[in-house]
Design a protein around this motif. Structure first.
Motif: not given
Length: 278
Positions: A244-254
């Motif tokens: 969950e945290r990884t997908v959220r981090s990818i989204h925010d980073g992009l």
């Protein structure tokens, strides 16, 4: 000899029940004894004293799957059912806390026998006899509670990719979408390898890499990121919250100006080309 015999007989109550050194011992119900991790004599005594409180705290038709008692203090006592994790108070006289699967992040064993349960309300720790006991209890938490928790990460393809492309004002051409999926595939695969190393699961890592080599089945290439998340979610509940945290981090980073969605004039650079320059 006769004196010893009389002392022994004095420890038997009129009904024939064996008495402990400090009073009558409470028989432990067989189903709770089977659920007890480690099943040492001292643990049986602790749980026997608490079994009335455990029974009164159970809901209708709720079976007990595992019980863990701290080896040094006899507290906390953690009771796993098929619906929740129950925390009994000191002495096991009443239910202190009840945690549904959604409130539990993960349970992790340590070589020392320590089990840490990460929850929304703070961490719980119980020290068991050894690593084998710790793994048994964690397996009970995973199998009885967390493995049945449904995936909370929304399906990514196509919404996740199309919305981020639109936010970056990058054309959603078939080439861009394909390269975008490939980039996120590499990110999730890298995180998966971290899981396998942390959990010391080389066999699972080999199976995962074999299945998703080159993006996975050809007819599922655009769905490969979702397929990897599904695989990891079902494989080990310890991956749930980190995913969950990884997908959220990818989204925010992009969304950031320096991401690959913003830096190549509307074209996403192929992963192979970017990797060769990195």
């Amino acid at each position: 000899m006769q004196t010893l015999q009389r002392q022994h007989e004095s420890r038997i109550d009129p009904g024939g029940q064996q008495m402990g050194l400090f009073g009558p011992s409470n028989p432990l119900d067989e189903d709770l004894r089977r659920a007890l991790i480690g099943d040492s004599g001292s643990d049986r005594k602790v749980v026997a004293k608490a079994q009335a409180a455990i029974r009164s705290s159970l809901r209708s038709g709720e079976p007990v799957r595992a019980i863990a008692v701290d080896q040094f203090m006899g507290w906390p006592m953690l009771v796993v059912t098929d619906r929740r994790l129950m925390v009994m108070d000191r002495g096991g006289k009443s239910l202190q806390k009840s945690l549904d699967p959604e409130q539990i992040d993960q349970a992790a064993p340590a070589a020392s026998g320590l089990v840490r349960v990460l929850t929304d309300d703070g961490d719980l720790a119980v020290r068991l006899r050894d690593y084998a006991c710790a793994r048994m209890f964690v397996r009970a938490v995973n199998d009885s509670l967390l493995s049945r928790r449904p995936r909370t990460i929304p399906t990514l393809y196509p919404k996740f990719f199309l919305e981020l492309l639109a936010a970056a004002d990058t054309p959603a051409t078939p080439t861009n979408v394909s390269r975008f999926v490939e980039r996120v595939f590499v990110m999730i695969k890298g995180q998966a390898n971290v899981f396998f190393q942390q959990l010391d699961e080389p066999a699972a890592q080999a199976e995962f890499n074999n299945h998703f080599d080159g993006g996975g089945p050809e007819d599922r290439v655009l769905n490969c990121v979702d397929d990897m998340i599904d695989w990891l979610w079902k494989w080990n509940p310890a991956c749930h919250r980190p995913l969950e945290r990884t997908v959220r981090s990818i989204h925010d980073g992009l969304l950031m100006p320096h991401s690959f969605l913003h830096t190549n004039g509307g074209d996403i650079t192929p992963w192979s080309e970017w990797a060769s320059k990195a």
